[in-house]
Design a protein around this motif. Structure first.
Motif, mmCIF file in Angstrom:
data_model
loop_
_atom_site.group_PDB
_atom_site.id
_atom_site.type_symbol
_atom_site.label_atom_id
_atom_site.label_comp_id
_atom_site.label_asym_id
_atom_site.label_seq_id
_atom_site.Cartn_x
_atom_site.Cartn_y
_atom_site.Cartn_z
ATOM 1 N N TYR A 100 0.856 -1.189 0.000
ATOM 2 C CA TYR A 100 0.000 0.000 0.000
ATOM 3 C C TYR A 100 0.889 1.235 0.000
ATOM 4 O O TYR A 100 1.953 1.259 0.635
ATOM 5 N N TRP A 101 0.426 2.270 -0.685
ATOM 6 C CA TRP A 101 1.169 3.519 -0.821
ATOM 7 C C TRP A 101 0.515 4.591 0.039
ATOM 8 O O TRP A 101 -0.685 4.861 -0.095
ATOM 9 N N PHE A 102 1.311 5.175 0.940
ATOM 10 C CA PHE A 102 0.843 6.180 1.878
ATOM 11 C C PHE A 102 1.551 7.510 1.602
ATOM 12 O O PHE A 102 2.743 7.530 1.262
ATOM 13 N N ALA A 103 0.825 8.611 1.786
ATOM 14 C CA ALA A 103 1.367 9.946 1.512
ATOM 15 C C ALA A 103 2.296 10.405 2.627
ATOM 16 O O ALA A 103 2.065 10.137 3.808
ATOM 17 N N GLY A 104 3.357 11.118 2.220
ATOM 18 C CA GLY A 104 4.296 11.689 3.177
ATOM 19 C C GLY A 104 5.259 12.641 2.489
ATOM 20 O O GLY A 104 5.158 12.885 1.292
ATOM 21 N N ILE A 105 6.195 13.155 3.274
ATOM 22 C CA ILE A 105 7.204 14.101 2.790
ATOM 23 C C ILE A 105 8.577 13.438 2.842
ATOM 24 O O ILE A 105 8.922 12.800 3.845
ATOM 25 N N ALA A 106 9.351 13.577 1.775
ATOM 26 C CA ALA A 106 10.735 13.080 1.767
ATOM 27 C C ALA A 106 11.566 13.998 2.652
ATOM 28 O O ALA A 106 11.770 15.162 2.332
ATOM 29 N N GLU A 107 12.006 13.484 3.803
ATOM 30 C CA GLU A 107 12.788 14.290 4.750
ATOM 31 C C GLU A 107 14.273 14.277 4.433
ATOM 32 O O GLU A 107 14.952 15.266 4.672
ATOM 33 N N SER A 108 14.768 13.149 3.962
ATOM 34 C CA SER A 108 16.182 13.072 3.590
ATOM 35 C C SER A 108 16.356 12.012 2.514
ATOM 36 O O SER A 108 15.572 11.070 2.422
ATOM 37 N N ILE A 109 17.377 12.205 1.705
ATOM 38 C CA ILE A 109 17.722 11.262 0.642
ATOM 39 C C ILE A 109 19.217 11.041 0.748
ATOM 40 O O ILE A 109 19.991 11.997 0.676
ATOM 41 N N ASN A 110 19.611 9.774 0.944
ATOM 42 C CA ASN A 110 21.023 9.500 1.145
ATOM 43 C C ASN A 110 21.315 8.029 0.827
ATOM 44 O O ASN A 110 20.658 7.135 1.353
ATOM 45 N N GLY A 111 22.302 7.809 -0.027
ATOM 46 C CA GLY A 111 22.765 6.455 -0.309
ATOM 47 C C GLY A 111 21.701 5.512 -0.837
ATOM 48 O O GLY A 111 21.654 4.355 -0.449
ATOM 49 N N GLY A 112 20.829 5.994 -1.704
ATOM 50 C CA GLY A 112 19.790 5.146 -2.274
ATOM 51 C C GLY A 112 18.611 4.917 -1.354
ATOM 52 O O GLY A 112 17.766 4.072 -1.620
ATOM 53 N N LYS A 113 18.549 5.656 -0.246
ATOM 54 C CA LYS A 113 17.456 5.539 0.720
ATOM 55 C C LYS A 113 16.770 6.888 0.892
ATOM 56 O O LYS A 113 17.379 7.937 0.750
ATOM 57 N N VAL A 114 15.486 6.837 1.206
ATOM 58 C CA VAL A 114 14.692 8.029 1.456
ATOM 59 C C VAL A 114 14.023 7.868 2.814
ATOM 60 O O VAL A 114 13.424 6.829 3.087
ATOM 61 N N THR A 115 14.139 8.892 3.655
ATOM 62 C CA THR A 115 13.395 8.903 4.906
ATOM 63 C C THR A 115 12.121 9.691 4.660
ATOM 64 O O THR A 115 12.174 10.841 4.212
ATOM 65 N N ILE A 116 10.994 9.048 4.942
ATOM 66 C CA ILE A 116 9.679 9.646 4.714
ATOM 67 C C ILE A 116 9.022 9.916 6.057
ATOM 68 O O ILE A 116 9.014 9.057 6.939
ATOM 69 N N ARG A 117 8.477 11.120 6.191
ATOM 70 C CA ARG A 117 7.590 11.426 7.319
ATOM 71 C C ARG A 117 6.187 11.336 6.751
ATOM 72 O O ARG A 117 5.747 12.187 5.998
ATOM 73 N N TYR A 118 5.509 10.246 7.086
ATOM 74 C CA TYR A 118 4.171 10.021 6.558
ATOM 75 C C TYR A 118 3.188 11.019 7.162
ATOM 76 O O TYR A 118 3.386 11.527 8.267
ATOM 77 N N ASP A 119 2.100 11.274 6.438
ATOM 78 C CA ASP A 119 1.106 12.247 6.866
ATOM 79 C C ASP A 119 0.410 11.847 8.170
ATOM 80 O O ASP A 119 -0.189 12.683 8.833
ATOM 81 N N ASP A 120 0.504 10.564 8.556
ATOM 82 C CA ASP A 120 -0.088 10.144 9.833
ATOM 83 C C ASP A 120 0.902 10.268 10.985
ATOM 84 O O ASP A 120 0.597 9.909 12.110
ATOM 85 N N GLY A 121 2.125 10.775 10.709
ATOM 86 C CA GLY A 121 3.115 10.994 11.752
ATOM 87 C C GLY A 121 4.213 9.942 11.826
ATOM 88 O O GLY A 121 5.247 10.154 12.461
ATOM 89 N N GLU A 122 4.020 8.788 11.219
ATOM 90 C CA GLU A 122 5.047 7.738 11.206
ATOM 91 C C GLU A 122 6.244 8.182 10.365
ATOM 92 O O GLU A 122 6.099 9.002 9.458
ATOM 93 N N ARG A 123 7.419 7.617 10.665
ATOM 94 C CA ARG A 123 8.624 7.855 9.864
ATOM 95 C C ARG A 123 9.201 6.497 9.474
ATOM 96 O O ARG A 123 9.127 5.535 10.228
ATOM 97 N N GLU A 124 9.807 6.488 8.278
ATOM 98 C CA GLU A 124 10.404 5.248 7.800
ATOM 99 C C GLU A 124 11.473 5.591 6.772
ATOM 100 O O GLU A 124 11.306 6.504 5.975
#
Length: 123
Positions: free
Chosen positions: A38-62
């Motif tokens: 499933y695809w959830f909306a969020g903001i790309a907080e950082s991009i580094n080494g082929g990885k993206v940290t997302i702050r999802y709109d529900d408050g979760e981070r991954e």
């Protein structure tokens, strides 16, 4: 910031151009949360080494692979599933209105609701 853009560009080229990825920090994106499919909306907080940290709109981070991120493409008419009245059940519907994180949903069963992108997902 420029260095991250070059790293991202190199990663996209290495992974192939058939997939779409977050372009810059601050982009609104859809993330495949915990590889759930499933695809959830969020903001790309950082991009580094082929990885993206997302702050999802529900408050979760991954932090996920670039493969698990795509540009935010929800619009009026998009098919989504939303957590109706925050009750824990996901129901299919269509986006009827969209203003930032507020989204109007016409559910398939005829119900309507104004909710937030943090309570919706897509396939």
């Amino acid at each position: 910031m420029i260095r991250n853009a070059f790293i991202l560009l190199a990663a996209i080229i290495a992974l192939g151009s058939s997939s779409a990825y977050a372009q810059t920090v601050g982009d609104w994106v859809l993330g495949n949360y915990q590889k759930s499919g499933y695809w959830f909306a969020g903001i790309a907080e950082s991009i580094n080494g082929g990885k993206v940290t997302i702050r999802y709109d529900d408050g979760e981070r991954e932090t996920v692979s670039l493969r698990d991120v795509r540009p935010y493409d929800w619009m009026i008419g998009s098919r989504v599933e939303c957590n109706f009245k925050k009750a824990g059940e996901w129901y299919p519907g269509t986006i009827a209105s969209l203003a930032g994180e507020k989204v109007g949903i016409n559910y398939d069963d005829g119900d309507k609701e104004t909710t937030t992108t943090g309570l919706c997902r897509s396939r």
